[in-house]
Design an enzyme around this catalytic site. Structure first.
Site, PDB file in Angstrom:
ATOM      1  N   LYS A 179      -8.030  14.023   4.272  1.00  0.00           N
ATOM      2  CA  LYS A 179      -7.152  12.858   4.264  1.00  0.00           C
ATOM      3  C   LYS A 179      -6.186  13.009   5.434  1.00  0.00           C
ATOM      4  O   LYS A 179      -6.121  14.080   6.043  1.00  0.00           O
ATOM      5  CB  LYS A 179      -6.362  12.766   2.953  1.00  0.00           C
ATOM      6  N   ARG A 180      -5.429  11.953   5.750  1.00  0.00           N
ATOM      7  CA  ARG A 180      -4.448  12.106   6.806  1.00  0.00           C
ATOM      8  C   ARG A 180      -3.470  13.229   6.477  1.00  0.00           C
ATOM      9  O   ARG A 180      -3.217  13.525   5.304  1.00  0.00           O
ATOM     10  CB  ARG A 180      -3.672  10.791   7.006  1.00  0.00           C
ATOM     11  N   HIS A 214       0.802  -1.231   0.000  1.00  0.00           N
ATOM     12  CA  HIS A 214       0.000   0.000   0.000  1.00  0.00           C
ATOM     13  C   HIS A 214       0.826   1.267   0.000  1.00  0.00           C
ATOM     14  O   HIS A 214       0.281   2.357   0.120  1.00  0.00           O
ATOM     15  CB  HIS A 214      -0.909   0.052   1.226  1.00  0.00           C
ATOM     16  N   THR A 242      -8.261   6.861  -2.047  1.00  0.00           N
ATOM     17  CA  THR A 242      -9.634   6.374  -2.224  1.00  0.00           C
ATOM     18  C   THR A 242     -10.622   7.511  -1.967  1.00  0.00           C
ATOM     19  O   THR A 242     -11.740   7.487  -2.468  1.00  0.00           O
ATOM     20  CB  THR A 242      -9.936   5.193  -1.283  1.00  0.00           C
ATOM     21  N   LYS A 276     -14.344   8.859  -3.729  1.00  0.00           N
ATOM     22  CA  LYS A 276     -15.581   9.213  -3.017  1.00  0.00           C
ATOM     23  C   LYS A 276     -16.093  10.585  -3.464  1.00  0.00           C
ATOM     24  O   LYS A 276     -17.293  10.773  -3.692  1.00  0.00           O
ATOM     25  CB  LYS A 276     -15.334   9.226  -1.499  1.00  0.00           C
ATOM     26  N   LYS A 318       1.281  14.398   0.989  1.00  0.00           N
ATOM     27  CA  LYS A 318      -0.057  14.737   0.491  1.00  0.00           C
ATOM     28  C   LYS A 318      -0.197  16.249   0.236  1.00  0.00           C
ATOM     29  O   LYS A 318      -1.136  16.713  -0.374  1.00  0.00           O
ATOM     30  CB  LYS A 318      -1.126  14.270   1.481  1.00  0.00           C
TER      31      LYS A 318
END
Ligand code: 26W
Length: 787
Positions: A518-519, A330, A626, A630, A524
């Protein structure tokens, strides 16, 4: 069950359990009793499904994390009972909406844990015999509040009011042996109710308890601490979820947790198999195990150990293990690759370590037989540099290895795991992630669901998301687009109301909702988003940015408690928010809101209210993502890089309907060796004036020293000078900022033509079919599990 039956059952349950009526029951009592009625109602079906799973070939999903969220709404949806229960409650002046107060089961950190939850849902809906195995943490992911701009953490005691969706199965308890300790693993089973089918899957979560009784002798002699020590030591193993996302801290307790649920699950499988067949020879015909990242990889030597104890030779046991196990990767982030100190493994798990040594020997033998270069063999061995390398052990033993998006799998094959791919090309597969449309559309967005069902003439999409493709013909239908816009507006109003109650912040539903959820992690690049807001702020002030469509930038993110820079970024976003939101000159154009305690239930509200989905990781760093799926499914455009599943999202929905920017993986490979972010600072005044704000005293990081949590100077230095462990700006924030801001402004201008923008959103919905986890799980079933 009809409304009357349910009402009767609920009333007697409330009276029996709590001696209350539906009118005066507390919310948690209502929840508890509703759950009990449902559990009673499905118990026979659940038993039959379990029996069916056990009688044929089945897959076990071993995962350290299952981020289930709230169960009640989803279970009622899957059983088709939502209206029945709501009606029954209304008779008593109550409503299902009250159950919003029920806690999430947050037994996961982020993407990996939520993916596991989506997979269970999809498998149950499509009659695929897949069961989950994990840990029943007493405390899930911490609850976050924002105090003076900083993240604060609080324990998440999610079972405080009980756990009515679980059943304790004492009879299946397993004894787990460590070098210095013996504990009991007691399973709690949760039903995974399939939508529109009789099939009910199972999630088995193991809880650690003392294998010995309370020590009365110690207690008698006045040693009160000693009397409960064994209890405490045992219970500590499943006490709390590690809140680390993407960093491997190498703690002994974590290794104990990993072995705890892996060994319990393997033992469970062997016991059941032996009881049914009287032999383990045919185990691999009936059981296949998917390892969710490296966290359960210790199950591999454990299975071999148990088979040897049953009389198999090492080679025989290895052969069975090879057929049974598969491994999903992952992340390629180096910090996340688990490597355990050999000495620690040997001490904590002596018998298992002995097997790992044998696996290592077999690796050497196999590679010598292939006449592989000796230095290379040492590089790749499961044991090397005094460490046990979990990913390498997994690849060496497993049948299949997979990445979670096309670009990610390519990076694994051509870069991160290149040497392994060369040896075992037939083992590598791609399984692009997915999300369940039951929770992420049917449940969270009933308004859009109704429109879709109305246009399609049926609700087949709930189990076949490719049906959405048929909606493309409405892309130029003004009436349909207007209906869609009205729904989006309604969802924005609902979110605004919730944010007001939950965070005491005002947001205007008429504005663009630009959302990054998101985290919190450097890769990111929430930092990039924050800097772009300042960039735009100054542009509006100096008149270089005109006609800016009012936008609220919404962030939701938890940082690992020990991740200093991530915490500094949270503080910075809040400081920028205070600064920008307070300026009357921009107050009608820009707003920044950081919502507290982002979790599954909050996500359900955020994803359907977004106009813009921020997916801006440095190319090559986000395995899949993911959340991107969504937001797409609920009709947001993606503002993102060519990374992870974004690549496939624009491939499906069209680049013209999304906003892609920034350097690509191949470009970064060229750029990074020569990259000097200071050059950008010297050359580009507009970037400089943004960055200067970090160090000119405008924002308060609480006056913390530059090596500590919350420090903005440290963030600045990470960009300009780098640090001992990375080059300057290693996530290419400054390199991508111009392309990002330009694209963001283009999007902002495009939004003015509301119909044209809605058309883009619509085409994203129509082309989201590929991102159903139904598709993903069928691919696993067919091409890995062979079920
Ligand atoms: C050892 C500590 C640790 C903890 C968690 C290491 C690594 C992790 C996970 C691999 C982090 C994670 O959740 N990865 C995410 O998995 C998602 C599901 O496949 C992907 O969509 C995300 O891109 C990936 O970051």
């Amino acid at each position: 069950m009809n409304t009357n039956d349910f009402r009767g059952a609920l009333e007697s349950e409330l009276s029996r359990s709590f001696g209350v009526t539906a009118e005066n029951a507390a919310v948690w009592q209502l929840h508890d009793s509703i759950s009990r009625v449902v559990m009673e109602n499905i118990s026979e079906q659940w038993k039959q499904s379990t029996e069916q799973h056990m009688s044929g070939r089945r897959a076990m999903y071993l995962s350290m994390e299952f981020l289930m969220g709230r169960a009640v709404y989803n279970n009622l949806l899957c059983l088709g009972l939502t209206e029945v229960v709501d009606e029954a409650l209304k008779v008593h002046g109550r409503s299902l909406a009250e159950l919003e107060d029920i806690e999430d089961a947050a037994l996961g950190n982020g993407g990996l844990g939520r993916l596991a939850a989506c997979f269970l849902d999809s498998a149950a809906a499509h009659d695929i015999p897949l069961d989950g195995y994990g840990i029943r943490y007493k405390y899930g992911l911490f609850k976050q509040s924002i105090v003076d701009g900083f993240q604060h953490e609080e324990a998440d005691n999610w079972t405080k009011y009980g756990d009515p969706w679980s059943v304790r199965r004492e009879e299946d308890a397993v004894e787990i042996t460590y070098g210095d300790q013996k504990v009991l693993a007691v399973p709690y089973d949760m039903p995974i109710i399939g939508y529109g089918t009789k099939n009910i899957g199972n999630l088995r979560l193991w809880q650690a308890e003392s294998a010995e009784d309370f020590d009365f002798a110690a207690f008698d002699s006045g040693d009160y601490d000693g009397a409960v020590k064994s209890q405490n030591d045992a219970e500590n193993i499943s006490k709390v979820l590690y809140p680390n996302d993407n960093t491997d801290k190498g703690k002994v307790l974590r290794l104990k947790q990993e072995y705890f649920f892996s060994a319990a699950s393997v033992t469970d499988a062997l016991r059941k198999h032996k009881a049914r067949f009287g032999t383990l020879d045919n185990l691999a015909d009936y059981v296949t195990i998917q390892l969710n990242d490296t966290h359960p990889v210790i199950a591999i030597p454990e299975l071999i150990r148990q088979l040897i104890a049953e009389g198999y030779t090492f080679d025989g046991a290895f052969g069975i293990a090879h057929k049974v196990f598969n491994y999903t990767n992952h992340t390629i982030m180096a910090e996340a690759l688990e490597k355990w100190d050999s000495k620690v493994v040997e001490k904590v798990l002596p018998e298992v370590y002995a097997v790992i040594l044998q696996i290592n020997e077999k690796f050497y033998a196999d590679m010598y037989a292939r006449r592989m270069d000796k230095a290379q063999i040492r590089e790749m061995a499961p044991i090397g540099d005094g460490k046990v390398k979990m990913a390498f052990m997994a690849i060496f033993v497993s049948s299949y290895v997979n990445g979670v998006a096309a670009i990610h799998t390519e990076i694994l094959k051509n870069d991160a795991l290149k040497e392994w791919y060369e040896i075992y090309p037939e083992r590598f597969q791609n399984k692009t992630n997915g999300i369940t449309q039951r929770r992420w559309l049917a449940l969270c967005n009933p308004e859009l669901s109704s429109l879709i069902t109305k246009l399609l003439g049926n609700a087949d999409w709930v189990k076949d998301l490719d049906e959405l493709k048929k909606l493309e013909k409405y892309a130029d239908d003004e009436n349909v687009l207007k209906e869609f816009m009205a729904i989006k507006e309604a969802k924005k109003h609902q979110l605004a109301e919730f944010v007001k109650v939950h965070d005491d912040k005002d947001i205007d539903p008429d504005w663009i909702f630009d959302i990054q959820i998101k985290r919190l992690h450097e890769y990111k690049r929430q930092f990039l988003n924050a800097l772009s807001i300042l960039y735009i702020y100054f542009g509006i002030k100096d008149g270089s940015i005109k006609d800016f469509t009012p936008t609220v930038f919404i962030f939701g993110a938890k940082s690992a408690p020990g991740y200093r820079r991530a915490k500094a970024i949270i503080k910075l976003i809040n400081e920028i928010g205070d600064f920008v939101n307070a300026d009357p000159e921009t107050a009608d154009k820009l707003k920044v809101v950081f919502v507290q305690n982002y979790n599954v239930s909050y996500a359900e509200k955020l994803v359907c209210a977004a106009d813009v989905s921020e997916q801006i990781s440095t190319a090559g760093t986000e395995a899949s993502g993911t959340g991107n799926m969504k937001l797409m499914l609920n009709g947001a455009v993606t503002l993102g890089t060519y990374d992870g599943a974004n690549v496939e999202i624009v491939e499906e929905a069209g680049e013209e309907n999304n906003y892609i920017f920034g350097a690509r993986v191949e470009e970064l490979a060229e750029i990074m060796p020569e990259y000097d972010p200071r050059e950008i600072l010297f050359k580009d005044e507009k970037i400089k004036r943004v960055l200067d704000k970090l160090i000119d005293g405008t924002f308060s990081d609480g006056g913390v020293p530059s090596d500590q949590e919350g420090s903005f100077r440290e963030l600045y230095k990470a960009l300009t000078d780098g640090a001992s462990w990375h080059v300057p700006d290693h996530y290419y924030v400054l390199g991508d900022i111009n392309s990002y801001v330009e694209t963001k402004l283009r999007l902002n201008a495009d939004y003015k033509d509301s119909l044209a923008f809605a058309r883009k959103c619509w085409l994203n919905i129509c082309n989201a079919g590929k991102f159903s986890s139904d598709r993903t799980i069928k691919d696993y079933a067919e091409n890995i599990w062979k079920i």
